[in-house]
Design a protein around this motif. Structure first.
Motif, PDB file in Angstrom:
ATOM      1  N   GLU A 106      51.095  54.875  31.885  1.00 15.73           N
ATOM      2  CA  GLU A 106      52.396  55.536  31.724  1.00 15.73           C
ATOM      3  C   GLU A 106      53.265  55.349  32.964  1.00 15.73           C
ATOM      4  O   GLU A 106      54.490  55.296  32.870  1.00 15.73           O
ATOM      5  N   MET A 107      52.618  55.247  34.129  1.00 17.54           N
ATOM      6  CA  MET A 107      53.357  55.190  35.391  1.00 17.54           C
ATOM      7  C   MET A 107      53.528  53.791  35.949  1.00 17.54           C
ATOM      8  O   MET A 107      54.248  53.606  36.927  1.00 17.54           O
ATOM      9  N   GLY A 108      52.863  52.790  35.378  1.00 19.74           N
ATOM     10  CA  GLY A 108      53.007  51.454  35.951  1.00 19.74           C
ATOM     11  C   GLY A 108      51.977  50.487  35.429  1.00 19.74           C
ATOM     12  O   GLY A 108      51.532  50.579  34.297  1.00 19.74           O
ATOM     13  N   ALA A 109      51.598  49.557  36.291  1.00 21.70           N
ATOM     14  CA  ALA A 109      50.667  48.487  35.933  1.00 21.70           C
ATOM     15  C   ALA A 109      49.365  48.644  36.700  1.00 21.70           C
ATOM     16  O   ALA A 109      49.345  49.138  37.831  1.00 21.70           O
ATOM     17  N   VAL A 110      48.277  48.191  36.087  1.00 23.34           N
ATOM     18  CA  VAL A 110      46.944  48.296  36.674  1.00 23.34           C
ATOM     19  C   VAL A 110      46.422  46.900  36.988  1.00 23.34           C
ATOM     20  O   VAL A 110      46.362  46.036  36.104  1.00 23.34           O
ATOM     21  N   LEU A 111      46.053  46.687  38.254  1.00 24.75           N
ATOM     22  CA  LEU A 111      45.493  45.415  38.706  1.00 24.75           C
ATOM     23  C   LEU A 111      44.030  45.627  39.066  1.00 24.75           C
ATOM     24  O   LEU A 111      43.709  46.424  39.943  1.00 24.75           O
ATOM     25  N   PHE A 112      43.143  44.913  38.387  1.00 24.43           N
ATOM     26  CA  PHE A 112      41.700  44.997  38.610  1.00 24.43           C
ATOM     27  C   PHE A 112      41.267  43.910  39.577  1.00 24.43           C
ATOM     28  O   PHE A 112      41.481  42.728  39.344  1.00 24.43           O
ATOM     29  N   LEU A 113      40.649  44.332  40.680  1.00 20.54           N
ATOM     30  CA  LEU A 113      40.056  43.402  41.641  1.00 20.54           C
ATOM     31  C   LEU A 113      38.605  43.210  41.223  1.00 20.54           C
ATOM     32  O   LEU A 113      37.756  44.073  41.453  1.00 20.54           O
ATOM     33  N   ASP A 114      38.324  42.096  40.580  1.00 28.17           N
ATOM     34  CA  ASP A 114      37.036  41.839  39.948  1.00 28.17           C
ATOM     35  C   ASP A 114      36.129  41.066  40.884  1.00 28.17           C
ATOM     36  O   ASP A 114      36.397  39.913  41.214  1.00 28.17           O
ATOM     37  N   HIS A 145      28.127  50.124  34.370  1.00 26.60           N
ATOM     38  CA  HIS A 145      28.856  51.084  33.533  1.00 26.60           C
ATOM     39  C   HIS A 145      30.370  50.947  33.704  1.00 26.60           C
ATOM     40  O   HIS A 145      31.121  50.986  32.728  1.00 26.60           O
ATOM     41  N   ARG A 146      30.826  50.797  34.946  1.00 26.96           N
ATOM     42  CA  ARG A 146      32.263  50.810  35.219  1.00 26.96           C
ATOM     43  C   ARG A 146      32.971  49.489  34.955  1.00 26.96           C
ATOM     44  O   ARG A 146      34.159  49.489  34.622  1.00 26.96           O
ATOM     45  N   ARG A 147      32.286  48.386  35.098  1.00 24.36           N
ATOM     46  CA  ARG A 147      32.970  47.090  34.970  1.00 24.36           C
ATOM     47  C   ARG A 147      33.744  46.967  33.664  1.00 24.36           C
ATOM     48  O   ARG A 147      34.925  46.586  33.679  1.00 24.36           O
ATOM     49  N   PRO A 148      33.167  47.299  32.502  1.00 21.43           N
ATOM     50  CA  PRO A 148      33.958  47.211  31.266  1.00 21.43           C
ATOM     51  C   PRO A 148      35.124  48.210  31.246  1.00 21.43           C
ATOM     52  O   PRO A 148      36.151  47.942  30.608  1.00 21.43           O
ATOM     53  N   LEU A 149      34.986  49.310  31.947  1.00 21.84           N
ATOM     54  CA  LEU A 149      36.081  50.282  32.023  1.00 21.84           C
ATOM     55  C   LEU A 149      37.243  49.706  32.832  1.00 21.84           C
ATOM     56  O   LEU A 149      38.410  49.889  32.473  1.00 21.84           O
ATOM     57  N   TYR A 150      36.933  49.015  33.931  1.00 22.09           N
ATOM     58  CA  TYR A 150      37.978  48.347  34.719  1.00 22.09           C
ATOM     59  C   TYR A 150      38.677  47.288  33.869  1.00 22.09           C
ATOM     60  O   TYR A 150      39.901  47.183  33.871  1.00 22.09           O
ATOM     61  N   GLU A 151      37.873  46.495  33.161  1.00 19.27           N
ATOM     62  CA  GLU A 151      38.439  45.430  32.336  1.00 19.27           C
ATOM     63  C   GLU A 151      39.366  45.993  31.262  1.00 19.27           C
ATOM     64  O   GLU A 151      40.441  45.448  31.014  1.00 19.27           O
ATOM     65  N   ALA A 152      38.952  47.085  30.652  1.00 19.44           N
ATOM     66  CA  ALA A 152      39.765  47.694  29.593  1.00 19.44           C
ATOM     67  C   ALA A 152      41.055  48.296  30.147  1.00 19.44           C
ATOM     68  O   ALA A 152      42.090  48.267  29.483  1.00 19.44           O
ATOM     69  N   ALA A 153      41.000  48.822  31.356  1.00 15.84           N
ATOM     70  CA  ALA A 153      42.173  49.460  31.950  1.00 15.84           C
ATOM     71  C   ALA A 153      43.175  48.449  32.505  1.00 15.84           C
ATOM     72  O   ALA A 153      44.360  48.744  32.639  1.00 15.84           O
ATOM     73  N   ALA A 154      42.712  47.255  32.815  1.00 12.00           N
ATOM     74  CA  ALA A 154      43.529  46.282  33.550  1.00 12.00           C
ATOM     75  C   ALA A 154      44.647  45.665  32.724  1.00 12.00           C
ATOM     76  O   ALA A 154      44.447  45.251  31.598  1.00 12.00           O
TER      77      ALA A 154
END
Length: 182
Positions: A106-114, A145-154
């Motif tokens: 809602e507030m902007g863009a999400v950049l995932f550092l993979d 556990h978190r890696r797919p969450l980062y991918e989904a949020a990115a």
């Protein structure tokens, strides 16, 4: 978005950039350095929680538990909607709550550092300040556990494997600039 008289891009509304990724991925350093380079303020959600609660992250986990930390994290994240053009370094577990991912979008863009778990663990200078890290086995479980969450949020992803910090910073700056986000 429009060009202001000073040559800077002026964004309308809330236009934060949120940096997510596992512990030690370089989110804070990247937000701070891009902030200096592009004249944008930067904040760190863990530091915001520490200031709000008057305790370190480790103290909050030890004295109040992870749920109390996550509640405070969500509160501080939602308060960022009153600000503009922030580069936000997010704690590694911010993606644990779907409402946090919704707030960030809602507030902007999400950049995932993979990156890889092994690289992240090497970068962590003060493991005692990382209460959700635990043993190597626990860290691996948290990472899986978190890696797919980062991918989904990115909205955007940068692969940081086998790159120097300078290479990651250059790639992130170029990508964000090309997308009109900086």
């Amino acid at each position: 978005m429009q060009d202001s008289s000073g040559g800077y891009v002026v964004h309308e509304g809330c236009d934060h950039i949120f940096f997510v990724g596992f512990l030690g991925a370089g989110k804070s350093t990247l937000a701070r350095n891009l902030g200096v380079l592009f004249h944008r303020p930067h904040v760190d959600t863990d530091r915001l929680v520490e200031r709000a609660l008057g305790k370190t992250v480790a103290q909050v986990f030890a004295e109040d538990g992870e749920a109390a930390f996550r509640d405070a994290e969500t509160r501080e994240l939602s308060r960022l909607s009153a600000r503009k053009s922030l580069l936000v370094s997010c704690g590694g577990g911010i993606v644990e709550r779907p409402e946090n991912c919704e707030l960030m979008h809602e507030m902007g863009a999400v950049l995932f550092l993979d990156g890889d778990l092994a690289d992240s663990l090497r970068q962590i200078r003060c493991p005692e300040r990382r209460p959700d890290l635990g043993t190597a086995e626990h860290a691996a479980e948290v990472y899986r556990h978190r890696r797919p969450l980062y991918e989904a949020a990115a909205d955007l992803t940068i692969d940081i494997r086998n790159k120097t910090f300078e290479q990651v910073a250059h790639e992130a700056g170029q990508l964000l600039w090309e997308r009109g986000l900086l």
